[in-house]
Design a protein around this motif. Sequence first.
Motif, PDB file in Angstrom:
ATOM      1  N   PRO A 107       8.392   3.453 -13.311  1.00 58.05           N
ATOM      2  CA  PRO A 107       8.567   4.257 -11.847  1.00 58.05           C
ATOM      3  C   PRO A 107       9.882   4.129 -11.111  1.00 58.05           C
ATOM      4  O   PRO A 107       9.444   5.371 -10.387  1.00 58.05           O
ATOM      5  CB  PRO A 107       6.983   3.675 -11.382  1.00 58.05           C
ATOM      6  CG  PRO A 107       7.532   2.213 -11.784  1.00 58.05           C
ATOM      7  CD  PRO A 107       8.064   2.216 -13.484  1.00 58.05           C
ATOM      8  N   ILE A 108      10.027   3.418 -10.960  1.00 56.35           N
ATOM      9  CA  ILE A 108      11.081   3.850  -9.665  1.00 56.35           C
ATOM     10  C   ILE A 108      13.200   3.198 -10.705  1.00 56.35           C
ATOM     11  O   ILE A 108      12.946   3.249 -11.593  1.00 56.35           O
ATOM     12  CB  ILE A 108      11.645   2.355  -9.182  1.00 56.35           C
ATOM     13  CG1 ILE A 108       9.859   2.060  -9.249  1.00 56.35           C
ATOM     14  CG2 ILE A 108      12.024   1.963  -8.025  1.00 56.35           C
ATOM     15  CD1 ILE A 108       9.681   0.710  -7.611  1.00 56.35           C
ATOM     16  N   GLU A 140       0.952  -1.344  -0.031  1.00 56.80           N
ATOM     17  CA  GLU A 140      -0.222   0.293   0.468  1.00 56.80           C
ATOM     18  C   GLU A 140       0.663   1.780  -0.232  1.00 56.80           C
ATOM     19  O   GLU A 140       0.871   2.471  -0.327  1.00 56.80           O
ATOM     20  CB  GLU A 140      -1.280  -0.346   1.577  1.00 56.80           C
ATOM     21  CG  GLU A 140       0.495  -0.333   2.811  1.00 56.80           C
ATOM     22  CD  GLU A 140      -0.089  -1.640   2.657  1.00 56.80           C
ATOM     23  OE1 GLU A 140       0.033  -1.480   4.554  1.00 56.80           O
ATOM     24  OE2 GLU A 140      -0.143  -2.287   2.301  1.00 56.80           O
ATOM     25  N   THR A 141       1.989   1.176   0.815  1.00 55.42           N
ATOM     26  CA  THR A 141       2.829   2.010   0.463  1.00 55.42           C
ATOM     27  C   THR A 141       3.391   2.523  -1.161  1.00 55.42           C
ATOM     28  O   THR A 141       3.772   3.515  -1.867  1.00 55.42           O
ATOM     29  CB  THR A 141       4.301   2.118   1.247  1.00 55.42           C
ATOM     30  OG1 THR A 141       3.920   2.081   2.753  1.00 55.42           O
ATOM     31  CG2 THR A 141       5.020   3.042   1.616  1.00 55.42           C
ATOM     32  N   CYS A 142       3.982   1.097  -1.900  1.00 56.33           N
ATOM     33  CA  CYS A 142       4.253   1.348  -2.988  1.00 56.33           C
ATOM     34  C   CYS A 142       3.813   0.348  -3.944  1.00 56.33           C
ATOM     35  O   CYS A 142       4.362  -0.450  -3.752  1.00 56.33           O
ATOM     36  CB  CYS A 142       5.897   1.295  -3.261  1.00 56.33           C
ATOM     37  SG  CYS A 142       6.826   1.480  -5.152  1.00 56.33           S
ATOM     38  N   SER A 143       3.222   0.693  -4.276  1.00 55.65           N
ATOM     39  CA  SER A 143       2.619  -0.440  -5.685  1.00 55.65           C
ATOM     40  C   SER A 143       3.478  -0.956  -6.838  1.00 55.65           C
ATOM     41  O   SER A 143       2.643  -1.605  -8.081  1.00 55.65           O
ATOM     42  CB  SER A 143       1.317  -0.286  -6.208  1.00 55.65           C
ATOM     43  OG  SER A 143       0.585   0.629  -6.914  1.00 55.65           O
ATOM     44  N   HIS A 144       4.278   0.115  -7.324  1.00 56.59           N
ATOM     45  CA  HIS A 144       5.278   0.150  -8.723  1.00 56.59           C
ATOM     46  C   HIS A 144       6.484  -0.592  -7.917  1.00 56.59           C
ATOM     47  O   HIS A 144       7.239  -0.814  -9.359  1.00 56.59           O
ATOM     48  CB  HIS A 144       5.653   1.327  -9.264  1.00 56.59           C
ATOM     49  CG  HIS A 144       3.911   2.091  -8.443  1.00 56.59           C
ATOM     50  ND1 HIS A 144       4.096   3.145  -7.400  1.00 56.59           N
ATOM     51  CD2 HIS A 144       4.252   2.492  -9.231  1.00 56.59           C
ATOM     52  CE1 HIS A 144       2.983   3.538  -7.707  1.00 56.59           C
ATOM     53  NE2 HIS A 144       2.332   3.155  -8.950  1.00 56.59           N
ATOM     54  N   TYR A 168      14.503   5.006  -5.731  1.00 59.09           N
ATOM     55  CA  TYR A 168      13.016   6.058  -5.195  1.00 59.09           C
ATOM     56  C   TYR A 168      11.810   4.914  -6.402  1.00 59.09           C
ATOM     57  O   TYR A 168      12.588   5.308  -7.539  1.00 59.09           O
ATOM     58  CB  TYR A 168      13.557   7.407  -5.558  1.00 59.09           C
ATOM     59  CG  TYR A 168      13.299   8.562  -5.693  1.00 59.09           C
ATOM     60  CD1 TYR A 168      12.149   8.808  -4.502  1.00 59.09           C
ATOM     61  CD2 TYR A 168      12.302   9.062  -7.284  1.00 59.09           C
ATOM     62  CE1 TYR A 168      11.517  10.104  -4.545  1.00 59.09           C
ATOM     63  CE2 TYR A 168      11.165   9.848  -7.150  1.00 59.09           C
ATOM     64  CZ  TYR A 168      11.209  10.276  -6.012  1.00 59.09           C
ATOM     65  OH  TYR A 168       9.785  11.032  -5.877  1.00 59.09           O
ATOM     66  N   CYS A 169      10.685   5.423  -5.883  1.00 61.40           N
ATOM     67  CA  CYS A 169       9.357   5.593  -6.485  1.00 61.40           C
ATOM     68  C   CYS A 169       8.820   6.532  -7.156  1.00 61.40           C
ATOM     69  O   CYS A 169       8.629   7.474  -6.244  1.00 61.40           O
ATOM     70  CB  CYS A 169       8.565   4.932  -5.447  1.00 61.40           C
ATOM     71  SG  CYS A 169       6.877   4.592  -6.823  1.00 61.40           S
ATOM     72  N   TYR A 170       9.199   7.778  -8.177  1.00 63.56           N
ATOM     73  CA  TYR A 170       8.305   8.856  -8.442  1.00 63.56           C
ATOM     74  C   TYR A 170       7.626   8.469  -8.178  1.00 63.56           C
ATOM     75  O   TYR A 170       6.998  10.036  -7.140  1.00 63.56           O
ATOM     76  CB  TYR A 170       8.671   9.126 -10.282  1.00 63.56           C
ATOM     77  CG  TYR A 170      10.238   9.026 -10.957  1.00 63.56           C
ATOM     78  CD1 TYR A 170      11.048  10.304 -10.419  1.00 63.56           C
ATOM     79  CD2 TYR A 170      10.751   8.140 -11.460  1.00 63.56           C
ATOM     80  CE1 TYR A 170      11.903  11.146 -11.184  1.00 63.56           C
ATOM     81  CE2 TYR A 170      12.420   8.556 -12.163  1.00 63.56           C
ATOM     82  CZ  TYR A 170      12.496  10.129 -11.408  1.00 63.56           C
ATOM     83  OH  TYR A 170      13.705  10.875 -11.808  1.00 63.56           O
ATOM     84  N   PRO A 171       6.239   8.338  -9.090  1.00 56.33           N
ATOM     85  CA  PRO A 171       5.087   8.121  -8.364  1.00 56.33           C
ATOM     86  C   PRO A 171       4.075   8.415  -6.946  1.00 56.33           C
ATOM     87  O   PRO A 171       3.558   9.123  -6.982  1.00 56.33           O
ATOM     88  CB  PRO A 171       4.007   7.180  -9.448  1.00 56.33           C
ATOM     89  CG  PRO A 171       4.428   5.851  -9.549  1.00 56.33           C
ATOM     90  CD  PRO A 171       6.311   6.910  -9.628  1.00 56.33           C
TER      91      PRO A 171
END
Length: 111
Positions: free
Chosen positions: A88-89, A27-31, A101-104
């Motif tokens: 994204p990453i 839920e923090t990062c789905s990418h 790092y995850c952009y979105p």
Amino acid sequence: MITNPNPHVHASDRIYAQVESGQLKPETCSHYSQVQDVEASSSGCEDCLKIGGEWLNLRVCLTCGHVGCCDSSPNRHASAHYHATGHPIIQSFNPGETWIYCYPDDIILVD
């Protein structure tokens, strides 16, 4: 300009270990599922090299291996790559740095 002679980036094991340990929640990062062990496309910013540009720091896309320059660099090619592709990453491609790092989601996944 910083260059990195090591073309191999193995981030997926680090991401999945964080997921399994509960440190990174879906839920923090789905990418994070888009992270691959990639071969870096260049030892420097591939887009700056094409146009004769300069960069400060490097980032590598963990979906395809594109190496681009950071947002403090004049051309911001890593961010441009994200906006053009949706990949994204990224991970720092500077020697000795391993953050991811995850952009979105605008979050550091692994520090």
